[in-house]
Enzyme design. Structure first.
Site, mmCIF file in Angstrom:
data_model
loop_
_atom_site.group_PDB
_atom_site.id
_atom_site.type_symbol
_atom_site.label_atom_id
_atom_site.label_comp_id
_atom_site.label_asym_id
_atom_site.label_seq_id
_atom_site.Cartn_x
_atom_site.Cartn_y
_atom_site.Cartn_z
ATOM 1 N N ARG A 1 9.667 3.018 4.419
ATOM 2 C CA ARG A 1 9.669 4.191 3.380
ATOM 3 C C ARG A 1 8.750 5.520 3.912
ATOM 4 N NH1 ARG A 1 6.899 2.988 -0.555
ATOM 5 N NH2 ARG A 1 6.340 0.888 -0.200
ATOM 6 N N TYR B 1 16.954 3.448 6.527
ATOM 7 C CA TYR B 1 15.870 2.465 6.243
ATOM 8 C C TYR B 1 16.137 2.095 4.493
ATOM 9 C CZ TYR B 1 11.855 -0.398 4.512
ATOM 10 O OH TYR B 1 11.231 -1.240 3.953
ATOM 11 N N GLY C 1 14.559 1.143 1.761
ATOM 12 C CA GLY C 1 13.717 1.673 0.412
ATOM 13 C C GLY C 1 14.280 3.208 0.646
ATOM 14 N N LYS D 1 14.466 1.382 -5.057
ATOM 15 C CA LYS D 1 13.280 2.112 -5.249
ATOM 16 C C LYS D 1 13.614 3.242 -5.919
ATOM 17 C CE LYS D 1 10.943 -1.155 -3.343
ATOM 18 N NZ LYS D 1 9.961 -1.846 -4.027
ATOM 19 N N HIS E 1 7.449 -2.603 -11.035
ATOM 20 C CA HIS E 1 7.679 -3.242 -9.601
ATOM 21 C C HIS E 1 7.142 -4.580 -9.606
ATOM 22 C CE1 HIS E 1 6.091 -2.501 -5.166
ATOM 23 N NE2 HIS E 1 7.165 -3.378 -5.054
ATOM 24 N N SER F 1 2.672 -3.726 -1.780
ATOM 25 C CA SER F 1 3.238 -4.357 -0.765
ATOM 26 C C SER F 1 2.351 -5.202 0.022
ATOM 27 C CB SER F 1 3.990 -3.307 0.080
ATOM 28 O OG SER F 1 4.850 -2.526 -0.626
ATOM 29 N N CYS G 1 1.385 -8.476 -0.520
ATOM 30 C CA CYS G 1 0.392 -9.116 -1.197
ATOM 31 C C CYS G 1 1.097 -10.529 -1.799
ATOM 32 C CB CYS G 1 -0.061 -8.384 -2.430
ATOM 33 S SG CYS G 1 -1.493 -6.802 -2.132
ATOM 34 N N LYS H 1 4.204 -11.113 -2.938
ATOM 35 C CA LYS H 1 5.210 -11.237 -3.831
ATOM 36 C C LYS H 1 6.413 -12.079 -3.710
ATOM 37 C CE LYS H 1 6.441 -7.334 -6.455
ATOM 38 N NZ LYS H 1 7.279 -5.867 -6.319
ATOM 39 N N ASN I 1 6.792 -14.579 -1.845
ATOM 40 C CA ASN I 1 6.067 -15.915 -1.828
ATOM 41 C C ASN I 1 6.055 -16.501 -2.977
ATOM 42 O OD1 ASN I 1 6.249 -15.746 1.174
ATOM 43 N ND2 ASN I 1 4.037 -15.533 1.455
ATOM 44 N N ASP J 1 11.038 -8.584 -6.777
ATOM 45 C CA ASP J 1 10.658 -7.029 -6.686
ATOM 46 C C ASP J 1 10.402 -6.099 -8.009
ATOM 47 O OD1 ASP J 1 9.340 -5.173 -4.653
ATOM 48 O OD2 ASP J 1 11.547 -4.326 -4.685
HETATM 49 C C1 OXD Z 1 8.136 -2.314 -0.918
HETATM 50 C C2 OXD Z 1 9.590 -3.161 -0.961
HETATM 51 O O1 OXD Z 1 7.871 -1.436 -0.124
HETATM 52 O O2 OXD Z 1 9.641 -3.993 -1.795
HETATM 53 O O3 OXD Z 1 7.524 -2.421 -2.010
HETATM 54 O O4 OXD Z 1 10.023 -2.879 -0.010
HETATM 55 MN MN MN Z 2 8.497 -3.749 -3.437
#
Ligand code: OXD
Ligand code: MN
Length: 597
Positions: free
Chosen positions: A70, A198, A200, A207, A227, A249, A251, A253, A255, A278
């Site tokens: 992004r 890309y 995102g 997003k 989010h 991002s 951290c 998520k 998993n 997400d």
């Molecule tokens: C982010 C994604 O960047 O989910 O948060 O790709």
């Molecule tokens: Mn995300």
């Protein structure tokens, strides 16, 4: 006419006149259409076949090396008034923005096909879902949108019934970073994205629609576009309670959304169900609870670090029908990334012979795109039209110090303050002294389509008479010891923290009140079978009043940067926490008094 909706035909015609494609193709979303696109991309080299014995119907896409993530500095919100975008966004005047980007779209699809992708974010029959139409000149985007959304004829039919849709216009242009913009016009329910392929930036349902335009729509219509992952936690009595969790991002998520409980828990009958990894759209139901859907139908996840140990469910779902982007490959043409296993890759993400001197073999932001229902923990409730009731909302960040493993908000207003105070480290460092942190309220910093001050007010507005709102928690899986080691094992063991939260929801677990919120005591957490290092537990739950005074001073300064848009109730709540900390000589001398459950 391809659509029964004149406004849709007119928009497609207008775009075609400007962009001048050789062909226009209305996507029906069928398997045959997907297969044809894949065949064509295999011929052009946009896709590369991976080992079809080990990974049936899996393909690799290598992006332009300058187009791998992004681009926040080129992502703009074009509301009529600058103040409505807020200091959290880059703002551009709508007329100026249209002129700038329309000039780039002029003739950009010559020699290409213009694809019209009607899509639905959320289950096709759900009143919580919202639709859009993406126009793109990228077959890679079409293939990814088919995995990530409900797209094609059925979505088009819903759009024709409703008569409205988000206009999402995309071209890869020349993939030139100098000619790249991701623009949002919330008041016009329009997105224009140029110059990037890309995910995102280019899969506009994600997003751009589901968060930036979605958050704007949600404010007007009385819901929340967040989010957040959504998981169902099934206990041994087969009751399932749902949790929504926001993390920036990197951290963990994905998993957490696919967590496999520790062995003892599995033996007792605990299970985790994945509803989303997400994005979460939530709305109050008639009974006052918040009901959530995952607007997406697939996962666009980060590959590096995904392994049998960190996320066995993800690994299982990636064995077939997956598009990989910018991963490396092994000698027998299987996808590979750092952290997967001990095999050696032979080609890196750019297709070069692998040489560690060139950096990681897979790009650190290499991705997989995969249908959600391929995940072994996928919840059939992800298809539920009314959504799932949320019992707990979790805010998390990556903090090497200061923030304890978990604490609970006293009430909704305090929970909103906790979300608004979220911050996460921007870099990993051996020791955490002086690691820069970025304020990322509700993990929405790159995604909130309007002024954060107004957004916090919108969150507070859900506290109405009759509302049965979720309990709110802050977690930090990343606290470190003074010698720089993680104190908490994380991954499956995070289940222990989730269990405490859900016991609190049910009124079955204790907590200790502190100025920052309610913490579990060691007895409140199930630590069976867990071997923490000496003193780890004390450190995980240490609340240092000096550190917290400094933290709250930083939060106060941050909130003040939103000026008059910050709701008074949030400032008053912040003052309450500051005053409670000031009254405390040594917060770490817990316990104080038991909190009500
Ligand atoms: C982010 C994604 O960047 O989910 O948060 O790709
Ligand atoms: Mn995300």
């Amino acid at each position: 006419m391809p659509s029964k909706l004149a406004a849709l035909n007119r928009w497609v015609d207008d775009v075609a006149k400007r962009t001048r494609p050789d062909h226009v193709h209305w996507c029906d979303g069928s398997q045959a259409e997907y297969d044809q696109l894949v065949d064509a991309m295999l011929k052009t080299g946009d896709l590369i076949e991976l080992n079809q014995q080990t990974h049936p119907r899996c393909y690799l896409h290598r992006s332009d090396p300058q187009d791998v993530a992004r681009v926040e500095q080129l992502t703009v919100i074009c509301s009529k008034n600058k103040d409505d975008a807020g200091p959290n966004n880059i703002w551009m005047d709508p007329a100026e923005a249209h002129a700038k980007i329309d000039a780039l779209f002029e003739g950009c699809m010559a020699g290409r096909t213009l694809y019209v992708i009607p899509y639905c974010m959320g289950p096709l029959g759900s009143p919580l879902s919202r639709c859009g139409v993406e126009i793109t000149d990228s077959p890679y985007v079409v293939a990814n949108m088919r995995i990530m959304t409900r797209m094609g004829t059925a979505a088009q039919e819903r759009i024709e019934r409703e008569g409205t849709f988000i206009k999402a216009l995309h071209s890869i242009g020349e993939l030139d970073p100098e000619r790249r913009w991701i623009m949002h016009f919330p008041e016009e329910l329009t997105i224009k994205s140029f110059g990037s392929g890309y995910g995102g930036n280019a899969l506009l349902g994600k997003k751009c629609h589901a968060l930036r335009i979605g958050s704007y729509q949600a404010r007007i219509e009385g819901w929340l576009a967040e989010h957040m992952l959504i998981v169902g936690i099934e206990n041994p009595r087969h009751e399932i309670r749902y949790v929504a969790a926001a993390f920036p991002s990197a951290c963990g998520k994905t998993n957490l959304s696919m967590l496999i409980p520790p062995e003892g828990y599995q033996r007792d009958g605990w299970k985790v169900w994945t509803v989303g990894d997400d994005i979460c759209w939530m709305r109050p139901g008639k009974d006052g609870r918040l009901y959530a859907i995952n607007p997406e139908a697939g996962y666009f996840g980060v590959a590096p670090g995904t392994s049998k140990k960190t996320n066995p469910n993800a690994l299982a779902m990636l064995q077939h029908d997956t598009i990989f982007t910018n991963v490396a490959v092994t000698a027998d043409n299987q996808p590979w990334w750092e952290g997967l296993d001990d095999r050696k890759p032979v080609k890196d993400w750019q297709g070069r012979d692998y040489d560690p001197a060139n950096g990681p073999a897979a790009h650190p932001n290499s991705r997989f795109t995969v249908r959600a229902n391929q995940c072994p923990s996928w919840s059939p409730e992800a298809e539920s039209d009314q959504g799932v009731p949320i019992d707990a909302i979790v805010f998390g960040g990556r903090r090497g110090s200061v923030v304890p493993l978990v604490f609970e908000a006293r009430d909704w207003t305090h929970g909103v303050l906790i979300g608004a105070s979220m911050a996460s480290e921007t870099t990993a460092a051996a020791t955490d002294v002086g690691v820069p942190i970025r304020r990322d309220p509700m993990a929405m910093k790159p995604f909130c389509g309007y002024n954060y001050g107004d957004y916090f007010a919108h969150w507070l507005s859900f506290d109405q008479p009759g509302a049965k709102l979720p309990k709110v928690y802050q977690v930090n899986w990343f606290r470190k010891s003074s010698d720089g080691k993680f104190l908490w094992p994380g991954f499956g063991d995070n289940m222990r923290v989730l269990e405490w939260m859900l016991k609190r929801v049910a009124g079955d677990a204790g907590a200790i009140e502190t100025p920052i919120g309610n913490l579990p005591s060691a007895d409140d957490l199930n630590l069976d079978g867990l071997h923490l290092s000496d003193g780890a537990l004390d450190e995980l739950f240490r609340v240092d009043s000096a550190e917290w005074r400094a933290e709250e001073a930083a939060v106060g300064e941050y909130l003040a940067s939103y000026g008059s848009h910050i709701p008074d109730a949030l400032l008053a709540e912040h003052q309450r926490v500051v005053a409670a900390l000031d009254a405390e000589t040594d917060v770490s001398a817990m316990p104080r008094r038991a909190a009500a459950s």
